[in-house]
Scaffold this active site. Sequence first.
Site, short mmCIF file in Angstrom:
data_model
loop_
_atom_site.label_atom_id
_atom_site.label_comp_id
_atom_site.label_asym_id
_atom_site.label_seq_id
_atom_site.Cartn_x
_atom_site.Cartn_y
_atom_site.Cartn_z
N PHE A 1 2.44 100.37 -4.30
CA PHE A 1 3.74 99.94 -3.81
C PHE A 1 4.55 101.14 -3.28
O PHE A 1 4.03 101.92 -2.50
CB PHE A 1 4.47 99.13 -4.89
CG PHE A 1 3.80 97.80 -5.15
CD1 PHE A 1 4.05 96.71 -4.34
CD2 PHE A 1 2.89 97.66 -6.18
CE1 PHE A 1 3.41 95.49 -4.56
CE2 PHE A 1 2.25 96.45 -6.41
CZ PHE A 1 2.51 95.36 -5.59
N SER A 2 5.80 101.32 -3.70
CA SER A 2 6.66 102.31 -3.03
C SER A 2 6.28 103.75 -3.29
O SER A 2 6.78 104.65 -2.61
CB SER A 2 8.12 102.09 -3.42
OG SER A 2 8.63 100.95 -2.76
N THR A 3 5.38 104.00 -4.22
CA THR A 3 4.86 105.35 -4.37
C THR A 3 4.23 105.81 -3.05
O THR A 3 4.15 107.01 -2.77
CB THR A 3 3.85 105.39 -5.53
OG1 THR A 3 4.51 104.96 -6.72
CG2 THR A 3 3.30 106.78 -5.75
N LYS B 1 5.58 105.64 -0.19
CA LYS B 1 6.59 106.16 0.75
C LYS B 1 6.55 107.68 0.90
O LYS B 1 6.80 108.21 1.99
CB LYS B 1 7.99 105.70 0.34
CG LYS B 1 8.25 104.22 0.57
CD LYS B 1 9.67 103.84 0.19
CE LYS B 1 10.01 102.41 0.60
NZ LYS B 1 9.30 101.39 -0.21
N TYR C 1 18.43 101.49 0.37
CA TYR C 1 16.98 101.56 0.24
C TYR C 1 16.28 100.62 1.22
O TYR C 1 16.42 99.40 1.13
CB TYR C 1 16.59 101.23 -1.20
CG TYR C 1 15.14 101.40 -1.52
CD1 TYR C 1 14.47 102.58 -1.21
CD2 TYR C 1 14.44 100.40 -2.17
CE1 TYR C 1 13.14 102.76 -1.54
CE2 TYR C 1 13.10 100.56 -2.51
CZ TYR C 1 12.46 101.74 -2.19
OH TYR C 1 11.14 101.91 -2.52
#
Length: 372
Positions: A64-66, A68, A151
């Site tokens: 997931f957002s890791t 980014k 965000y």
Amino acid sequence: MPGTTAPGFEPVLDAFTDNFEHHDEIGAAVCVYVGSEKVVDLWGGVADPVTGRPWTEDTLQVVFSTTKAITAACALHLVDRGLLDLDAPVSAYWPEFGKPEIPVRWLLTHQAGLAALDKPVTPAEAVAWEPVVTALAAQRPLWEPGTEPGYHAHTFGWLVGEVVRRVSGRTLGTYLREEIATPLGLDFWIGLPEPEHQRVARIVAPKLDMSVDPATLPEAVRPYFDPTSLTMRASMAVTPFLDHNDPAELAAEFPATNGAGTARGLAGFYAALLDGRILSPGLLSTATTEQVSGVDKVLRVPVRIGLGFGLPSPDDFWHDPTAFGFPGYGGSLGFADPSRGLAFGYVMNHGKHAADDRRAANLVQAVRAALS
């Protein structure tokens, strides 16, 4: 648990084991570098609860957002090569974008005001890429760009990814593979080739009861249950919700959320940042220095943001004055702590709500105790 720990890091194995015994871990891996030495490399549990397939040392996990931080590093890699100017308008590289007041920099700092879409896209449109970037090019900012951070939970990936595509002529996932992951031997992908799908762990997502009446909730959490709030509109930029267990979504590129890698790949990425193999030391220093802070318009909590990297607040369990990285929905975490020469990667398939989740915190605490 399979794997290894260097002398003195045995408490990390204890913490990892305890996560399975007391914190509902299903399958997971953790890897830690200190300088060039890999001091922790552990994995265990079940990769697919449906089939019983065990977690092995090369099991991949969607984080997931890791993701980014890896996406940001691709854009910054172009900056280092002199091909991308952070202060140039996005429209200089992407003419259809049509918002000349927004520089590339604000895409990385979540200040573009494009965290949601007036008309959400479908998962099929998200997989296709072009419908999303076309919608973002036409979207009016939802607040004044360059002011408050908000965000960009999903849109960050398409915004930064399209700039990388326009500048390099390659999709972000291709750029990552050809310029960073393959040369450095990092097992991390954005847009997973079909032959690799057999290695992916099945996500067991946390359950969220959306039938709750927002009016009955404390004001601080109300926006997370109100479909009209900017908080929920940002998380539902793709509607219905994406399912990253879907093979079509694994193969597509969602550079904000669907990076798939091993804990080794994630920790190795941060180790390579620290020793200058991805970005020049000067640019890395700038990128991991606070660019903006304040109460996030989407998350409704205080944040500190670098150039695409998250900077932990003092009350975050992975905080250190020089630390940078990115957590992911459900519990994954990748970060570096330059003051200790530390690079950390933790991936898991059982997603949990942050308030109830101590797994990564237990591991970080054990690592830091070993270093003290």
